[in-house]
Motif scaffolding. Structure first.
Motif, mmCIF file in Angstrom:
data_model
loop_
_atom_site.group_PDB
_atom_site.id
_atom_site.type_symbol
_atom_site.label_atom_id
_atom_site.label_comp_id
_atom_site.label_asym_id
_atom_site.label_seq_id
_atom_site.Cartn_x
_atom_site.Cartn_y
_atom_site.Cartn_z
ATOM 1 N N LEU A 163 0.137 -4.699 -24.181
ATOM 2 C CA LEU A 163 -1.261 -4.774 -24.609
ATOM 3 C C LEU A 163 -1.503 -5.978 -25.497
ATOM 4 O O LEU A 163 -2.524 -6.651 -25.397
ATOM 5 N N GLU A 164 -0.535 -6.249 -26.362
ATOM 6 C CA GLU A 164 -0.652 -7.399 -27.253
ATOM 7 C C GLU A 164 -0.664 -8.703 -26.451
ATOM 8 O O GLU A 164 -1.434 -9.612 -26.736
ATOM 9 N N GLU A 165 0.194 -8.774 -25.436
ATOM 10 C CA GLU A 165 0.242 -9.972 -24.602
ATOM 11 C C GLU A 165 -1.038 -10.145 -23.793
ATOM 12 O O GLU A 165 -1.478 -11.263 -23.565
ATOM 13 N N GLU A 166 -1.647 -9.037 -23.354
ATOM 14 C CA GLU A 166 -2.893 -9.127 -22.597
ATOM 15 C C GLU A 166 -4.021 -9.707 -23.441
ATOM 16 O O GLU A 166 -4.840 -10.463 -22.943
ATOM 17 N N HIS A 167 -4.046 -9.325 -24.701
ATOM 18 C CA HIS A 167 -5.142 -9.752 -25.566
ATOM 19 C C HIS A 167 -4.877 -11.063 -26.290
ATOM 20 O O HIS A 167 -5.787 -11.634 -26.874
ATOM 21 N N ALA A 168 -3.655 -11.541 -26.247
ATOM 22 C CA ALA A 168 -3.318 -12.798 -26.912
ATOM 23 C C ALA A 168 -3.712 -13.967 -26.008
ATOM 24 O O ALA A 168 -3.439 -13.959 -24.815
ATOM 25 N N PRO A 169 -4.365 -14.973 -26.574
ATOM 26 C CA PRO A 169 -4.720 -16.140 -25.753
ATOM 27 C C PRO A 169 -3.469 -16.944 -25.404
ATOM 28 O O PRO A 169 -2.677 -17.286 -26.267
ATOM 29 N N GLN A 170 -3.289 -17.184 -24.114
ATOM 30 C CA GLN A 170 -2.142 -17.955 -23.658
ATOM 31 C C GLN A 170 -2.610 -18.923 -22.580
ATOM 32 O O GLN A 170 -3.613 -18.713 -21.925
ATOM 33 N N ALA A 171 -1.821 -19.956 -22.402
ATOM 34 C CA ALA A 171 -2.083 -20.877 -21.302
ATOM 35 C C ALA A 171 -1.763 -20.159 -20.000
ATOM 36 O O ALA A 171 -0.814 -19.390 -19.916
ATOM 37 N N HIS A 172 -2.540 -20.431 -18.964
ATOM 38 C CA HIS A 172 -2.319 -19.777 -17.681
ATOM 39 C C HIS A 172 -1.026 -20.287 -17.065
ATOM 40 O O HIS A 172 -0.778 -21.469 -17.003
ATOM 41 N N HIS A 173 -0.213 -19.359 -16.639
ATOM 42 C CA HIS A 173 1.016 -19.740 -15.963
ATOM 43 C C HIS A 173 1.231 -18.793 -14.803
ATOM 44 O O HIS A 173 0.749 -17.681 -14.787
ATOM 45 N N ARG A 174 1.971 -19.250 -13.847
ATOM 46 C CA ARG A 174 2.272 -18.396 -12.704
ATOM 47 C C ARG A 174 3.569 -17.662 -12.984
ATOM 48 O O ARG A 174 4.564 -18.265 -13.343
ATOM 49 N N GLY A 175 3.534 -16.370 -12.789
ATOM 50 C CA GLY A 175 4.716 -15.553 -13.001
ATOM 51 C C GLY A 175 5.631 -15.604 -11.798
ATOM 52 O O GLY A 175 5.410 -16.333 -10.827
ATOM 53 N N ARG A 176 6.647 -14.811 -11.851
ATOM 54 C CA ARG A 176 7.646 -14.786 -10.800
ATOM 55 C C ARG A 176 7.057 -14.375 -9.457
ATOM 56 O O ARG A 176 7.461 -14.853 -8.417
ATOM 57 N N HIS A 177 6.092 -13.495 -9.465
ATOM 58 C CA HIS A 177 5.541 -12.966 -8.225
ATOM 59 C C HIS A 177 4.284 -13.697 -7.774
ATOM 60 O O HIS A 177 3.597 -13.234 -6.890
#
Length: 109
Positions: free
Chosen positions: A74-88
């Motif tokens: 939940l914390e990661e969802e609400h934290a502003p981050q640069a867009h990156h592509r995950g493994r999937h």
């Protein structure tokens, strides 16, 4: 006089987890008592109590770990981050493996 300390709001899962652990602890006491009442040996009732206590402790540990993981997500969802592509979410060659494919070497009939 009201306290100047503020208590954090409990998370929704905290109360349910606490209730679940309390019921587990209650069963650790109740089951051996019932076993003794029904005529089981003291050693058998004690062994059952220890087994239930171990299972309850492991369940508590796993529930707390799961809650921490959910809070982290939940914390990661609400934290502003640069867009990156995950493994999937790959866009490279071979990123569409594993689905149904039409054509190829499938038999007809």
């Amino acid at each position: 006089m009201p306290s100047s300390r503020t208590t954090p709001d409990p998370r929704p899962g905290d109360e349910r987890t606490t209730d679940l652990i309390r019921w587990g602890a209650f069963s650790c006491v109740l089951v051996p008592v019932v076993l003794l009442w029904c005529g089981a040996s003291l050693a058998g009732a004690a062994g059952t109590a220890l087994g239930l206590a171990a299972v309850t402790a492991v369940c508590r540990l796993l529930l707390r770990q799961s809650e921490r993981g959910a809070a982290r997500l939940l914390e990661e969802e609400h934290a502003p981050q640069a867009h990156h592509r995950g493994r999937h979410q790959r866009t490279a060659t071979g990123s569409h493996r594993g689905g149904r494919h039409s054509g190829g070497n499938s038999p007809v009939g």
